[in-house]
Motif scaffolding. Structure first.
Motif: not given
Length: 280
Positions: A256-262
């Protein structure tokens, strides 16, 4: 040919990653500034195949992001036994976790299907199941426990070993007390075979064998040797009653804290680590 295909896939994925960062409005400068260190846990030693699989994930992420995303691996139960690490992963204190689907079944019951004895004929059979629709359907269920299943590792076949005598038939199991993973289905399995079972953390097995708290345990051969259990339990019977797959979990809280790309990068790194771990 396989290396060439992986290189082509990697180039395609990196291209998609660049496009996705533009789509989600993430600038290259922002990506370069934000350092991400993922905490990964495993109960085994640093040179054990599953730990080396987690390390492989970190190596790939570090290479692809030029050091922006790294993985700090904590082996040898530094973060606790599997039960404790599962709880920490639920809360996001651990970002990546390699765990057996055995204890995971106490949180997400559907994974108990993998804990039934004698359902896999071979490693190839296991791989076809976990890599196919059944495995992917079950991996998707992990979200119910606060996890995202991102890859299945191979744990080999589990067999019985003990301190007292050779086991050549079910009758030889009678009167012997075996350590099992903390899941009722393992207790029922040992009882059905004629023995008695004691749920216990992996870290307690060696001392319990030495002091006679238990007569034996059941595990794969690499664990039997790397843990030193062979020093106390001289009798190893290759009955191969279980082949419980390992699974790599990403904390849903972390995702949830990360970008979708990551998140996509982490999943792809995990996917590439699977054949590497299985070969080991």
């Amino acid at each position: 040919m396989l290396k060439l295909r992986l290189k082509i896939l990697l180039k395609l994925f990196v291209g998609l990653f660049v496009v996705s960062t533009m789509f989600f409005g993430i600038s290259n400068s922002a990506l370069a500034e934000k350092k991400i260190v993922l905490k990964a846990g495993d109960v085994h030693a640093m040179d054990y195949p599953t730990v080396m699989g987690l390390t492989r994930i970190g190596d790939l992420l570090k290479e692809w992001t030029e050091g922006r995303i790294t993985v700090q691996v904590y082996p040898s139960m530094q973060l606790g036994a599997e039960k404790e690490m599962l709880e920490q992963t639920q809360f996001g204190a651990i970002d990546l976790l390699r765990v057996s689907t055995g204890p995971l079944g106490t949180i997400v019951p559907e994974f108990n299907a993998f804990s039934l004895p004698y359902i896999f004929k071979s490693n190839d059979h296991l791989h076809k199941v976990v890599d196919g629709p059944i495995g992917q359907e079950l991996a998707a269920k992990a979200i119910k426990g606060g996890f995202i299943g991102i890859g299945y590792y191979d744990s080999g076949f589990r067999s019985f070993y003990n301190t007292r005598k050779p086991i050549r038939s079910m009758a030889d199991l009678k009167g012997l007390k075996f350590r099992v993973m903390g899941n009722p289905i393992f207790v029922d399995m040992v009882a059905a075979l004629g023995g008695s079972a004691t749920p216990m953390a992996y870290s307690e097995v060696y001392t319990s064998l030495a002091t006679g708290v238990i007569d034996g345990a059941e595990n794969n051969y690499p664990s039997y040797t790397s843990s030193g259990h062979y020093e106390k339990a001289k009798y190893y019977t290759q009955d191969q009653h279980l082949s419980v797959p390992e699974i790599v979990l990403l904390s849903a809280k972390t995702a949830e804290k990360l970008s979708k790309a990551d998140v996509a990068l982490i999943k792809y790194a995990a996917a590439l680590s699977v054949p590497y771990q299985r070969e080991l």
